[in-house]
Design a protein around this motif. Structure first.
Motif, mmCIF file in Angstrom:
data_model
loop_
_atom_site.group_PDB
_atom_site.id
_atom_site.type_symbol
_atom_site.label_atom_id
_atom_site.label_comp_id
_atom_site.label_asym_id
_atom_site.label_seq_id
_atom_site.Cartn_x
_atom_site.Cartn_y
_atom_site.Cartn_z
ATOM 1 N N GLU A 223 12.775 -1.434 -1.233
ATOM 2 C CA GLU A 223 13.632 -0.486 -1.960
ATOM 3 C C GLU A 223 13.201 0.972 -1.833
ATOM 4 O O GLU A 223 14.000 1.868 -2.109
ATOM 5 N N CYS A 224 11.981 1.217 -1.465
ATOM 6 C CA CYS A 224 11.512 2.606 -1.376
ATOM 7 C C CYS A 224 12.386 3.391 -0.388
ATOM 8 O O CYS A 224 12.474 3.036 0.784
ATOM 9 N N PRO A 225 13.025 4.471 -0.841
ATOM 10 C CA PRO A 225 13.976 5.181 0.019
ATOM 11 C C PRO A 225 13.335 5.951 1.164
ATOM 12 O O PRO A 225 14.013 6.302 2.127
ATOM 13 N N VAL A 226 12.024 6.216 1.061
ATOM 14 C CA VAL A 226 11.377 6.978 2.139
ATOM 15 C C VAL A 226 10.342 6.130 2.893
ATOM 16 O O VAL A 226 9.541 6.644 3.658
ATOM 17 N N LYS A 227 10.379 4.838 2.635
ATOM 18 C CA LYS A 227 9.467 3.890 3.307
ATOM 19 C C LYS A 227 7.992 4.328 3.162
ATOM 20 O O LYS A 227 7.239 4.387 4.138
ATOM 21 N N ALA A 228 7.642 4.624 1.919
ATOM 22 C CA ALA A 228 6.267 5.038 1.644
ATOM 23 C C ALA A 228 5.370 3.847 1.331
ATOM 24 O O ALA A 228 4.170 4.017 1.126
ATOM 25 N N ILE A 229 5.955 2.646 1.248
ATOM 26 C CA ILE A 229 5.147 1.469 0.914
ATOM 27 C C ILE A 229 5.112 0.533 2.116
ATOM 28 O O ILE A 229 6.160 0.135 2.637
ATOM 29 N N GLU A 230 3.902 0.202 2.511
ATOM 30 C CA GLU A 230 3.735 -0.717 3.625
ATOM 31 C C GLU A 230 3.115 -2.017 3.107
ATOM 32 O O GLU A 230 2.180 -1.976 2.302
ATOM 33 N N THR B 175 1.252 9.846 -10.280
ATOM 34 C CA THR B 175 0.961 9.049 -9.093
ATOM 35 C C THR B 175 1.410 7.616 -9.375
ATOM 36 O O THR B 175 1.208 7.112 -10.482
ATOM 37 N N TYR B 176 2.045 7.006 -8.402
ATOM 38 C CA TYR B 176 2.412 5.587 -8.524
ATOM 39 C C TYR B 176 1.341 4.758 -7.839
ATOM 40 O O TYR B 176 0.955 5.052 -6.706
ATOM 41 N N MET B 177 0.869 3.739 -8.556
ATOM 42 C CA MET B 177 -0.195 2.893 -8.032
ATOM 43 C C MET B 177 0.186 1.432 -8.246
ATOM 44 O O MET B 177 1.002 1.125 -9.117
ATOM 45 N N LYS C 129 3.663 10.381 1.523
ATOM 46 C CA LYS C 129 5.091 10.145 1.773
ATOM 47 C C LYS C 129 5.883 9.980 0.482
ATOM 48 O O LYS C 129 7.078 10.267 0.434
ATOM 49 N N CYS C 130 5.243 9.466 -0.545
ATOM 50 C CA CYS C 130 5.920 9.139 -1.811
ATOM 51 C C CYS C 130 6.528 10.393 -2.437
ATOM 52 O O CYS C 130 5.857 11.420 -2.564
ATOM 53 N N ILE C 131 7.808 10.299 -2.819
ATOM 54 C CA ILE C 131 8.492 11.447 -3.429
ATOM 55 C C ILE C 131 8.621 11.275 -4.947
ATOM 56 O O ILE C 131 9.368 11.983 -5.600
ATOM 57 N N ARG C 132 7.922 10.307 -5.514
ATOM 58 C CA ARG C 132 7.872 10.082 -6.980
ATOM 59 C C ARG C 132 9.274 9.841 -7.546
ATOM 60 O O ARG C 132 9.641 10.371 -8.581
ATOM 61 N N CYS C 133 10.044 9.018 -6.865
ATOM 62 C CA CYS C 133 11.420 8.761 -7.321
ATOM 63 C C CYS C 133 11.471 7.669 -8.397
ATOM 64 O O CYS C 133 12.454 7.493 -9.068
ATOM 65 N N ARG C 134 10.431 6.887 -8.514
ATOM 66 C CA ARG C 134 10.299 5.840 -9.540
ATOM 67 C C ARG C 134 11.070 4.555 -9.212
ATOM 68 O O ARG C 134 11.161 3.648 -10.048
ATOM 69 N N ILE C 135 11.654 4.456 -8.053
ATOM 70 C CA ILE C 135 12.456 3.272 -7.728
ATOM 71 C C ILE C 135 11.582 2.016 -7.649
ATOM 72 O O ILE C 135 11.941 0.961 -8.177
ATOM 73 N N CYS C 136 10.415 2.121 -7.046
ATOM 74 C CA CYS C 136 9.531 0.947 -6.955
ATOM 75 C C CYS C 136 9.155 0.472 -8.360
ATOM 76 O O CYS C 136 9.122 -0.724 -8.646
ATOM 77 N N TRP C 137 8.877 1.403 -9.226
ATOM 78 C CA TRP C 137 8.519 1.102 -10.624
ATOM 79 C C TRP C 137 9.660 0.349 -11.302
ATOM 80 O O TRP C 137 9.446 -0.594 -12.050
ATOM 81 N N VAL D 211 0.870 -1.177 0.000
ATOM 82 C CA VAL D 211 0.000 0.000 0.000
ATOM 83 C C VAL D 211 0.906 1.227 0.000
ATOM 84 O O VAL D 211 1.781 1.366 0.862
ATOM 85 N N ILE D 212 0.715 2.088 -0.998
ATOM 86 C CA ILE D 212 1.572 3.270 -1.138
ATOM 87 C C ILE D 212 0.943 4.447 -0.404
ATOM 88 O O ILE D 212 -0.217 4.782 -0.643
ATOM 89 N N ASN D 213 1.715 5.058 0.474
ATOM 90 C CA ASN D 213 1.278 6.274 1.150
ATOM 91 C C ASN D 213 1.611 7.444 0.217
ATOM 92 O O ASN D 213 2.776 7.811 0.060
HETATM 93 S S1 SF4 Z 1 9.944 4.053 -4.343
HETATM 94 FE FE1 SF4 Z 1 8.674 4.998 -2.767
HETATM 95 S S2 SF4 Z 1 9.000 7.190 -3.003
HETATM 96 FE FE2 SF4 Z 1 9.750 6.227 -4.871
HETATM 97 S S3 SF4 Z 1 7.988 6.301 -6.289
HETATM 98 FE FE3 SF4 Z 1 7.896 4.341 -5.218
HETATM 99 S S4 SF4 Z 1 6.564 4.693 -3.453
HETATM 100 FE FE4 SF4 Z 1 7.203 6.670 -4.216
#
Ligand code: SF4
Ligand code: SF4
Length: 106
Positions: free
Chosen positions: A93-100, A76-78, A42-50, A37-39
């Motif tokens: 991998e999310c650098p800001v721990k926006a995914i739980e 928005t990342y979904m 918190k998400c900074i749209r870095c694209r790492i999860c993608w 679940v993406i918060n």
């Molecule tokens: S890795 Fe985390 S901060 Fe980066 S786009 Fe994905 S959810 Fe957002």
């Protein structure tokens, strides 16, 4: 009713893609026990999860989002829950721990 299993000669050759894109029909979410679940705040749209998702089940959507601190993002990342296997790589991998990763409830 008579049903006959195909002989080995009638089976398609293994490891050969006979129809490009057919994997879209095989929804791979069935064995998921945890779901990401993406918060969005918190998400900074870095694209790492993608980038890291092996499916890929992270979608980059042209959907503006304004955070609770008034920061505006144009994307928005979904998670595409039809294909997400719940491996947890995105959360790791999310650098800001926006995914739980939360327990799957069906
Ligand atoms: S890795 Fe985390 S901060 Fe980066 S786009 Fe994905 S959810 Fe957002
Ligand atoms: S849990 Fe795994 S499959 Fe699901 S979105 Fe994250 S990286 Fe992709």
């Amino acid at each position: 009713m008579s049903s006959r299993l195909p002989s080995w000669k009638e089976l398609p050759i293994g490891a050969v893609i006979l129809e490009p894109g057919s994997s879209r029909r095989y929804k791979t979410h069935e064995w998921r026990t945890l779901r990401p679940v993406i918060n969005q705040d918190k998400c900074i749209r870095c694209r790492i999860c993608w980038s890291y998702c092996p499916e890929p089940a992270i979608l980059e959507v042209d959907k503006p989002y304004v955070t609770s601190t008034n920061r505006r993002y144009e994307i928005t990342y979904m998670v595409d829950y039809d294909y997400c296997k719940g491996c947890g790589i995105c959360a790791q991998e999310c650098p800001v721990k926006a995914i739980e990763m939360v327990p799957e409830v069906r």
